[in-house]
Design an enzyme around this catalytic site. Structure first.
Site, PDB file in Angstrom:
ATOM      1  N   HIS A   1      57.314 129.597 110.900  1.00 29.51           N
ATOM      2  CA  HIS A   1      55.882 129.293 111.064  1.00 29.51           C
ATOM      3  C   HIS A   1      55.060 130.474 110.562  1.00 29.51           C
ATOM      4  CE1 HIS A   1      52.027 128.379 112.878  1.00 29.51           C
ATOM      5  NE2 HIS A   1      52.450 127.137 113.014  1.00 29.51           N
TER       6      HIS A   1
ATOM      7  N   GLY B   1      44.356 125.668 112.874  1.00 30.79           N
ATOM      8  CA  GLY B   1      43.440 125.992 113.958  1.00 30.79           C
ATOM      9  C   GLY B   1      42.006 126.211 113.527  1.00 30.79           C
TER      10      GLY B   1
HETATM   11  P1  13P Z   1      46.641 123.128 114.431  1.00 32.01           P
HETATM   12  O1  13P Z   1      47.032 121.655 114.425  1.00 32.01           O
HETATM   13  O2  13P Z   1      46.145 123.583 115.758  1.00 32.01           O
HETATM   14  O3  13P Z   1      45.765 123.466 113.288  1.00 32.01           O
HETATM   15  O4  13P Z   1      48.019 123.956 114.208  1.00 32.01           O
HETATM   16  C1  13P Z   1      48.853 123.588 113.174  1.00 32.01           C
HETATM   17  C2  13P Z   1      50.133 124.312 113.331  1.00 32.01           C
HETATM   18  O5  13P Z   1      50.205 125.514 113.163  1.00 32.01           O
HETATM   19  C3  13P Z   1      51.312 123.538 113.761  1.00 32.01           C
HETATM   20  O6  13P Z   1      52.483 124.266 113.640  1.00 32.01           O
END
Ligand code: 13P
Length: 245
Positions: A95, A171
């Site tokens: 990630h 995010g």
């Molecule tokens: P968001 O959906 O909060 O943007 O996060 C995406 C993410 O990093 C999933 O691994």
């Protein structure tokens, strides 16, 4: 070639105490006959309890990271085998929050992916460019290099998925346009096809997926599901995304 079975996975990141298991139970109760496999990846502290809470349901449980080594003096870390022992069947690896926050390289992600395979976990390997890289026209080159460097050859014939998560979309409420998503997903598909004789791996999109934009994203070319952060914390939102497929 048949299309890969879609996967919609929720990444809870560092959110969730025992009370949040009610949200997981609500997801399991609401999933019904989804056209996708559905998974939740809680923090390591909840993996065992969530796998017990969801036993017998259609919702799979995954981890968010693992150590490449099987055991050892690695205070605070969790091995792939430990996650599997706790009931996980999947694990998110590479990630961008780990690549950026812990300096994880493609080689390390590949080693972790191999460890996951040895433990019988299905890896979800994340890739994605930063905003500066996109603005410099480097998105495809960056992402395909991450795919080549982060996926070990041992994945051939094993279930896995790749998650394309543009760092600038995580995010933030920002998402690439549908053609931009399709361009990257097609490039990832071509890279997988060159690396593995018949790669049926779904390519997930992640980054600000919400109930309101899920249908358009999930129906884009070569999008085989979603990796959902914030909107996976509430069952109603997550089910809205699952239902958009
Ligand atoms: P968001 O959906 O909060 O943007 O996060 C995406 C993410 O990093 C999933 O691994």
């Amino acid at each position: 070639m048949t299309a890969p079975v879609p996967l919609i996975a929720g990444n809870w990141k560092m959110h969730g105490l025992a009370a949040a298991l009610d949200e997981a139970r609500a997801v399991a109760a609401g999933v019904g006959a989804a056209g996708a496999r559905v998974a939740l990846c809680p923090p390591a502290s909840l993996v065992h309890r969530m796998s017990q809470a969801l036993a017998g349901s259609a919702v799979l449980v995954g981890g968010q990271d693992c150590r490449a080594e099987e055991t050892g003096a690695f205070t605070g870390d969790v091995s792939a085998e430990m996650l599997a022992d706790a009931g996980a069947v999947l694990v998110i690896l590479g990630h961008s929050e780990r690549r950026a926050g812990y300096g994880e390289s493609d080689a390390l992600v590949a080693a972790k992916t191999l460890a996951a395979l040895h433990a019988g976990l299905e890896p979800i390997v994340c890739v994605g460019e930063t905003l500066a890289q996109r603005k410099a026209g480097e998105a495809i080159a960056v992402v395909t290099a991450q795919v080549r460097g982060s996926l070990p050859p041992e994945l051939a014939g094993r279930p896995f998925s790749v998650a394309y998560e543009p760092v600038w979309a995580i995010g933030t409420g920002l998402t690439p346009t549908t053609p931009e998503i399709e361009e990257i997903h097609r490039a990832i598909r071509a890279t997988l096809a060159a690396m593995f004789a018949s790669a049926q791996a779904p390519i997930l999109y992640g980054g600000s997926v919400k109930p309101g934009n899920a249908a358009e994203i999930l129906h884009a070319a070569e999008v085989g599901g979603a990796l959902v952060g914030g909107a996976s914390l509430k069952a109603a939102d997550f089910l809205g995304i699952v239902g958009a497929l």
